[in-house]
Design an enzyme around this catalytic site. Structure first.
Site, PDB file in Angstrom:
ATOM      1  N   ASP A  89      -5.472   1.991   9.157  1.00  0.00           N
ATOM      2  CA  ASP A  89      -5.251   0.677   8.525  1.00  0.00           C
ATOM      3  C   ASP A  89      -4.570  -0.253   9.498  1.00  0.00           C
ATOM      4  O   ASP A  89      -3.368  -0.422   9.444  1.00  0.00           O
ATOM      5  CB  ASP A  89      -4.414   0.872   7.248  1.00  0.00           C
ATOM      6  CG  ASP A  89      -4.333  -0.368   6.398  1.00  0.00           C
ATOM      7  OD1 ASP A  89      -5.129  -1.282   6.601  1.00  0.00           O
ATOM      8  OD2 ASP A  89      -3.452  -0.431   5.520  1.00  0.00           O
ATOM      9  N   GLU A 120      -2.533  -9.771   7.045  1.00  0.00           N
ATOM     10  CA  GLU A 120      -3.215  -9.240   5.845  1.00  0.00           C
ATOM     11  C   GLU A 120      -2.253  -8.454   4.966  1.00  0.00           C
ATOM     12  O   GLU A 120      -2.355  -8.477   3.736  1.00  0.00           O
ATOM     13  CB  GLU A 120      -4.397  -8.360   6.259  1.00  0.00           C
ATOM     14  CG  GLU A 120      -5.331  -7.991   5.095  1.00  0.00           C
ATOM     15  CD  GLU A 120      -4.893  -6.765   4.297  1.00  0.00           C
ATOM     16  OE1 GLU A 120      -5.369  -6.619   3.153  1.00  0.00           O
ATOM     17  OE2 GLU A 120      -4.075  -5.959   4.792  1.00  0.00           O
ATOM     18  N   GLU A 121      -1.301  -7.763   5.606  1.00  0.00           N
ATOM     19  CA  GLU A 121      -0.385  -6.910   4.831  1.00  0.00           C
ATOM     20  C   GLU A 121       0.655  -7.716   4.054  1.00  0.00           C
ATOM     21  O   GLU A 121       1.375  -7.155   3.235  1.00  0.00           O
ATOM     22  CB  GLU A 121       0.321  -5.904   5.752  1.00  0.00           C
ATOM     23  CG  GLU A 121      -0.607  -4.934   6.467  1.00  0.00           C
ATOM     24  CD  GLU A 121      -1.220  -3.877   5.534  1.00  0.00           C
ATOM     25  OE1 GLU A 121      -0.954  -3.921   4.319  1.00  0.00           O
ATOM     26  OE2 GLU A 121      -1.973  -3.028   6.033  1.00  0.00           O
TER      27      GLU A 121
END
Ligand SMILES: [Zn+2]
Length: 345
Positions: A89, A120-121
């Site tokens: 990830d 994105e996280e």
């Protein structure tokens, strides 16, 4: 660079959300060495998305994110697995996507691009900035997140919300003089736990996580304020869920909606195994980047853990599948265009 080497190189460059510059610079140089045209999209100071094209219009774009959750964990490898932060990830995915576009270019297929985002996280700020532009000619976005190399047919949506209750402080020996904000909050949360949420045939159950609660100051004071932070995973549109929440609260708490995205139905291709995923991705924010697909090597269940890893075999398989998807999407559209042109002539 083979996919294992590239995955390990990427893992070894720390890129916890907010600190993506070094990995972005590495990717820019690496992709330019391979002959791509690379555009750095500024997202914030020292934060850039990387968008690489072959020079031709990118009808199919492969994308994923460069940031990781903390803490940084250096790479290591066994016979079958690569370990380290971002292994699945999503740094193994970046490496597989680059290898896939390299393979396609070797076959003479140039209409593919690569988009690697920041943030994105956290809040998908990188994707939101990327979406301010619509790249010329783009038709499909193949987004990468760990799906065990299955093609996701849908992703759950989510609602993030805070609840605040107010009361009146008093000495705990004279509670009738006050009003407990914590008891109010507990009542509201209990009502929320009893909600009959929407169920969907494909996506399954709506779920609600009460992630944080806080309030009060000490045991002998009736608390005058309390707080809860909730995340709901949606299988329906947000509207009926908001209505259920409002009914459960019945005016006893202030509600603050922080984020909201609806579930997404994704493109599927015959012959590739499918799944449904519960997590959210950059996809809802990349609506200008073509019709979305979602697939990647590795398991979401070991993403964000201390023992994060990706199977080498799955990385190799992902290269095959990404290339296969791109070929199918490009030829599918060529056929559709021929049909449309045939009709109009
Ligand atoms: Zn991810």
């Amino acid at each position: 660079m083979n996919v294992t080497e590239l995955t390990r190189k990427l893992i070894d460059i720390p890129s916890v959300t907010g600190d993506e510059r070094a990995v972005g610079m590495f990717l820019k140089e690496h992709l330019e060495d391979l002959g791509y045209f690379v555009q750095m999209q500024e997202v914030a100071s020292e934060r850039f998305n990387v968008f690489a094209t072959t020079g031709a219009a990118s009808r199919v774009v492969l994308s994923t994110h460069m940031d990781t959750v903390p803490p940084f964990i250096r790479s290591s490898e066994g016979d079958e697995r690569i370990y380290g932060r971002g292994a699945c990830d999503a740094k193994g995915i970046i490496a597989a996507q680059i290898n896939a576009t390299q393979r396609l270019r070797a076959e003479g297929i140039q209409e593919v691009g690569l988009l690697f985002t920041v943030d994105e996280e956290q809040g998908s700020l990188g994707a939101q900035i990327a979406n301010l532009e619509k790249p010329a000619g783009v038709e499909y976005l193949i987004n990468g997140e760990p799906t065990d190399n299955k093609l996701a047919s849908a992703t759950k949506g989510s609602i993030g919300l805070n609840l605040h209750t107010r009361g009146r402080a008093a000495h705990s020996a004279y509670p009738e003089q006050g009003e407990s904000a914590i008891e109010k909050l507990l009542d509201v949360l209990e009502r929320i736990r009893q909600c009959e949420w929407p169920i969907d045939d494909l996506l399954g159950q709506t779920t609600c996580n009460i992630g944080v609660i806080s309030g009060g100051t000490r045991a002998n004071v009736v608390p005058d304020a309390a707080f809860a932070d909730l995340r709901i995973r949606l299988v329906s549109s947000a509207a009926p869920v908001r209505e259920l929440i409002q009914a459960a609260i019945a005016g006893r708490a202030e509600v603050e909606y922080l984020s909201e995205h609806e579930p997404v139905r994704l493109e599927t291709i015959a012959g590739i195994e499918q799944c449904v995923v519960r997590f959210t991705t950059d996809i809802p924010y990349l609506s200008n980047w073509g019709r979305p697909l979602l697939l990647g090597p590795g398991s979401i269940l070991n993403a964000h853990t201390e023992h994060e890893f990706v199977e080498k075999r799955e990385l190799e398989q992902a290269i095959d599948i990404y290339a296969q998807l791109a070929r199918a999407l490009l030829s599918q559209d060529a056929r559709t265009r021929e049909l449309v042109e045939g009709v109009s002539q």
